[in-house]
Design a protein around this motif. Structure first.
Motif, short mmCIF file in Angstrom:
data_model
loop_
_atom_site.label_atom_id
_atom_site.label_comp_id
_atom_site.label_asym_id
_atom_site.label_seq_id
_atom_site.Cartn_x
_atom_site.Cartn_y
_atom_site.Cartn_z
N LEU A 208 0.75 -1.20 -0.08
CA LEU A 208 0.14 -0.15 -0.02
C LEU A 208 0.92 1.26 -0.10
CD1 LEU A 208 -2.62 -0.98 2.45
CD2 LEU A 208 -2.99 -0.70 -0.04
N ARG A 209 1.93 1.12 0.77
CA ARG A 209 2.89 2.33 0.73
C ARG A 209 3.57 2.59 -0.68
NH1 ARG A 209 6.70 1.84 5.28
NH2 ARG A 209 4.81 2.55 6.34
N ARG A 210 3.99 1.51 -1.27
CA ARG A 210 4.42 1.78 -2.55
C ARG A 210 3.40 2.16 -3.71
NH1 ARG A 210 8.47 1.98 0.22
NH2 ARG A 210 9.73 0.50 0.34
N LEU A 211 2.23 1.74 -3.45
CA LEU A 211 1.14 2.10 -4.40
C LEU A 211 1.09 3.87 -4.44
CD1 LEU A 211 -1.28 -0.60 -4.42
CD2 LEU A 211 -0.24 0.37 -6.50
N THR A 212 0.87 4.13 -3.08
CA THR A 212 0.75 5.67 -2.64
C THR A 212 1.68 6.47 -3.23
OG1 THR A 212 -0.57 4.97 -0.72
CG2 THR A 212 0.38 7.17 -0.61
N GLU A 213 3.02 5.82 -3.03
CA GLU A 213 4.20 6.75 -3.31
C GLU A 213 4.33 6.90 -4.78
OE1 GLU A 213 7.50 4.21 -1.91
OE2 GLU A 213 7.31 5.35 0.21
N ALA A 214 3.56 5.78 -5.80
CA ALA A 214 3.82 5.94 -7.23
C ALA A 214 2.34 6.61 -7.70
CB ALA A 214 3.66 4.46 -7.74
N GLY A 215 1.37 7.20 -6.75
CA GLY A 215 0.54 7.73 -7.37
C GLY A 215 -0.88 7.28 -7.45
N GLY A 216 -0.90 5.97 -6.75
CA GLY A 216 -2.10 5.00 -6.48
C GLY A 216 -2.42 3.92 -7.59
N ALA B 182 5.76 -3.75 -12.02
CA ALA B 182 6.40 -2.77 -11.16
C ALA B 182 6.18 -2.71 -9.75
CB ALA B 182 5.82 -1.24 -11.72
N LEU B 183 5.12 -3.27 -9.32
CA LEU B 183 4.94 -3.26 -7.75
C LEU B 183 5.84 -4.59 -7.27
CD1 LEU B 183 3.07 -2.17 -5.65
CD2 LEU B 183 1.18 -3.99 -6.19
N GLU B 184 5.89 -5.51 -7.98
CA GLU B 184 6.86 -6.64 -7.50
C GLU B 184 8.39 -6.04 -7.46
OE1 GLU B 184 6.83 -9.71 -10.30
OE2 GLU B 184 4.58 -9.90 -10.41
N ASP C 200 -7.46 -2.42 -12.31
CA ASP C 200 -7.83 -1.40 -13.15
C ASP C 200 -7.20 -2.09 -14.45
OD1 ASP C 200 -8.84 0.76 -14.50
OD2 ASP C 200 -7.40 2.11 -13.73
N GLY C 201 -7.66 -3.15 -15.24
CA GLY C 201 -7.22 -3.39 -16.57
C GLY C 201 -6.11 -4.40 -16.00
N ARG C 202 -4.90 -4.29 -16.36
CA ARG C 202 -3.90 -4.92 -15.78
C ARG C 202 -3.25 -4.38 -14.43
NH1 ARG C 202 -0.43 -8.03 -20.13
NH2 ARG C 202 -1.43 -10.00 -19.23
N ASP C 203 -3.34 -2.89 -14.17
CA ASP C 203 -2.83 -2.31 -13.14
C ASP C 203 -3.53 -2.51 -11.72
OD1 ASP C 203 -1.02 -1.25 -14.83
OD2 ASP C 203 -1.98 0.45 -15.24
N VAL C 204 -2.81 -2.47 -10.87
CA VAL C 204 -3.38 -2.36 -9.42
C VAL C 204 -3.48 -0.99 -8.82
CG1 VAL C 204 -3.13 -3.23 -7.00
CG2 VAL C 204 -2.10 -4.75 -8.86
N ALA C 205 -4.75 -0.75 -8.36
CA ALA C 205 -4.78 0.82 -8.08
C ALA C 205 -5.86 1.06 -6.67
CB ALA C 205 -5.99 1.20 -9.03
N LEU C 206 -5.10 1.88 -5.91
CA LEU C 206 -5.81 2.21 -4.74
C LEU C 206 -7.23 2.58 -4.77
CD1 LEU C 206 -2.80 4.17 -2.97
CD2 LEU C 206 -3.64 1.77 -2.31
N THR C 207 -8.17 2.10 -3.80
CA THR C 207 -9.36 2.52 -3.79
C THR C 207 -9.63 3.31 -2.56
OG1 THR C 207 -10.28 0.39 -2.82
CG2 THR C 207 -10.25 0.50 -5.37
#
Length: 57
Positions: free
Chosen positions: A2-10, A16-18, A44-51
């Motif tokens: 969750l921290r890495r997703l937040t740092e990447a803009g969501g 890339a997450l790996e 979101d398609g092939r991406d993982v997105a914060l909700t």
């Protein structure tokens, strides 16, 4: 994760997450599945997105 997703803009691709977390693909898949079930992320398609987390009523 969750921290890495937040740092990447969501939003990040699974690969890339790996790289950002250093976790194995299978571990990322299990964590993503759990967080999706809990409502923290969505695919979101092939991406993982914060909700936005909405508490149950």
């Amino acid at each position: 994760m969750l921290r890495r997703l937040t740092e990447a803009g969501g939003t990040l691709s699974p690969s890339a997450l790996e790289r950002a977390t250093g976790l194995a693909r299978s571990t990322m898949a299990r964590i993503t599945g759990t967080l999706t079930h809990m409502g923290y992320v969505r695919l979101d398609g092939r991406d993982v997105a914060l909700t936005p987390r909405v508490p149950p009523v």
